[in-house]
Motif scaffolding. Sequence first.
Motif, PDB file in Angstrom:
ATOM      1  N   GLN A  38      53.494  -2.439  45.494  1.00 17.99           N
ATOM      2  CA  GLN A  38      53.971  -4.069  44.859  1.00 17.99           C
ATOM      3  C   GLN A  38      54.766  -4.352  46.294  1.00 17.99           C
ATOM      4  OE1 GLN A  38      56.721  -3.745  41.702  1.00 17.99           O
ATOM      5  NE2 GLN A  38      56.024  -5.857  41.267  1.00 17.99           N
ATOM      6  N   ALA A  39      54.269  -5.545  46.841  1.00 20.83           N
ATOM      7  CA  ALA A  39      55.221  -5.952  47.695  1.00 20.83           C
ATOM      8  C   ALA A  39      56.097  -7.056  47.081  1.00 20.83           C
ATOM      9  CB  ALA A  39      53.889  -7.106  48.392  1.00 20.83           C
ATOM     10  N   LEU A  40      56.942  -7.409  48.022  1.00 19.81           N
ATOM     11  CA  LEU A  40      58.288  -8.321  47.591  1.00 19.81           C
ATOM     12  C   LEU A  40      57.630  -9.595  47.126  1.00 19.81           C
ATOM     13  CD1 LEU A  40      61.173  -8.251  47.639  1.00 19.81           C
ATOM     14  CD2 LEU A  40      61.319  -9.287  49.878  1.00 19.81           C
ATOM     15  N   GLY A  41      57.850  -9.720  45.864  1.00 22.04           N
ATOM     16  CA  GLY A  41      57.645 -11.188  45.276  1.00 22.04           C
ATOM     17  C   GLY A  41      56.307 -11.104  44.649  1.00 22.04           C
ATOM     18  N   GLN A  42      55.512 -10.096  44.688  1.00 25.19           N
ATOM     19  CA  GLN A  42      54.204 -10.080  44.035  1.00 25.19           C
ATOM     20  C   GLN A  42      54.085  -8.967  42.977  1.00 25.19           C
ATOM     21  OE1 GLN A  42      51.143  -9.699  47.236  1.00 25.19           O
ATOM     22  NE2 GLN A  42      52.268 -10.975  48.776  1.00 25.19           N
ATOM     23  N   ASP A  89      49.751  -4.198  54.270  1.00 25.36           N
ATOM     24  CA  ASP A  89      49.750  -3.147  53.538  1.00 25.36           C
ATOM     25  C   ASP A  89      51.369  -2.618  53.154  1.00 25.36           C
ATOM     26  OD1 ASP A  89      47.352  -1.638  55.563  1.00 25.36           O
ATOM     27  OD2 ASP A  89      47.074  -2.394  53.509  1.00 25.36           O
ATOM     28  N   THR A  90      52.217  -3.437  53.749  1.00 25.81           N
ATOM     29  CA  THR A  90      53.563  -3.406  53.468  1.00 25.81           C
ATOM     30  C   THR A  90      53.835  -3.567  52.208  1.00 25.81           C
ATOM     31  OG1 THR A  90      54.274  -3.961  55.883  1.00 25.81           O
ATOM     32  CG2 THR A  90      56.028  -4.142  53.946  1.00 25.81           C
ATOM     33  N   ALA A  91      54.650  -2.622  51.505  1.00 23.53           N
ATOM     34  CA  ALA A  91      54.933  -2.606  50.153  1.00 23.53           C
ATOM     35  C   ALA A  91      55.570  -1.355  49.418  1.00 23.53           C
ATOM     36  CB  ALA A  91      53.548  -2.524  49.284  1.00 23.53           C
ATOM     37  N   VAL A  92      56.257  -1.305  48.184  1.00 19.98           N
ATOM     38  CA  VAL A  92      56.581  -0.056  47.712  1.00 19.98           C
ATOM     39  C   VAL A  92      55.361   0.468  47.035  1.00 19.98           C
ATOM     40  CG1 VAL A  92      58.094   0.966  46.124  1.00 19.98           C
ATOM     41  CG2 VAL A  92      58.879  -1.021  47.603  1.00 19.98           C
ATOM     42  N   TYR A  93      55.380   1.730  47.349  1.00 15.90           N
ATOM     43  CA  TYR A  93      54.145   2.385  46.824  1.00 15.90           C
ATOM     44  C   TYR A  93      54.481   3.401  45.694  1.00 15.90           C
ATOM     45  CZ  TYR A  93      50.978   0.743  50.319  1.00 15.90           C
ATOM     46  OH  TYR A  93      50.188  -0.018  51.221  1.00 15.90           O
ATOM     47  N   TYR A  94      53.741   3.352  44.737  1.00  9.45           N
ATOM     48  CA  TYR A  94      53.913   4.516  43.368  1.00  9.45           C
ATOM     49  C   TYR A  94      52.899   5.092  43.195  1.00  9.45           C
ATOM     50  CZ  TYR A  94      57.620   0.764  42.645  1.00  9.45           C
ATOM     51  OH  TYR A  94      58.722  -0.085  42.638  1.00  9.45           O
ATOM     52  N   CYS A  95      53.261   6.451  42.629  1.00 10.05           N
ATOM     53  CA  CYS A  95      52.056   7.364  42.079  1.00 10.05           C
ATOM     54  C   CYS A  95      52.318   7.154  40.696  1.00 10.05           C
ATOM     55  CB  CYS A  95      52.024   8.581  42.902  1.00 10.05           C
ATOM     56  SG  CYS A  95      53.384   9.337  42.481  1.00 10.05           S
ATOM     57  N   ALA A  96      51.214   7.386  39.861  1.00  6.01           N
ATOM     58  CA  ALA A  96      51.088   7.551  38.532  1.00  6.01           C
ATOM     59  C   ALA A  96      49.995   8.435  38.006  1.00  6.01           C
ATOM     60  CB  ALA A  96      50.868   5.915  37.821  1.00  6.01           C
ATOM     61  N   ALA A  97      50.321   9.138  36.826  1.00  3.47           N
ATOM     62  CA  ALA A  97      49.498  10.018  36.292  1.00  3.47           C
ATOM     63  C   ALA A  97      48.917   9.712  34.856  1.00  3.47           C
ATOM     64  CB  ALA A  97      50.066  11.452  36.014  1.00  3.47           C
ATOM     65  N   SER A  98      47.745   9.513  34.688  1.00  5.26           N
ATOM     66  CA  SER A  98      47.085   9.163  33.498  1.00  5.26           C
ATOM     67  C   SER A  98      47.149  10.377  32.381  1.00  5.26           C
ATOM     68  CB  SER A  98      45.407   8.923  33.765  1.00  5.26           C
ATOM     69  OG  SER A  98      44.823   8.583  32.523  1.00  5.26           O
TER      70      SER A  98
END
Length: 120
Positions: A38-42, A89-98
């Motif tokens: 998630q990039a800032l403002g997006q 590519d600048t953003a906060v990167y998150y991981c998630a499990a299904s």
Amino acid sequence: VQLQASGGGLVQAGGSLRLSCTDSRRTFTNNAVGWFRQALGQEREFVAAINWRGDSTNYADSVKGRFTISRDNTKSTVYLQMNNLKPEDTAVYYCAASLRASISENYRYWGQGTQVTVSS
């Protein structure tokens, strides 16, 4: 499942980073895992996903050929190798499990994010 993302940082364009997503409870070996950003403002967007065995992967078009997702179930860790990074590519990167073993669009467990900043 309790996820912890790490490995973010500041890198110049063209550089590389490797993100890690670790399940501290060591229970997500049967779950598909995805990376989002998630990039800032997006809005948050999908980046990559991998099934439970690590033999099936999926990527967003914007990162194909540059990013590689992999996993080591013996370490309860999923990696995102990011090469040839771009400022976009600048953003906060998150991981998630299904909840599912195969790649899906639904993710139940989310880790905290790790910041990736790519300078031009």
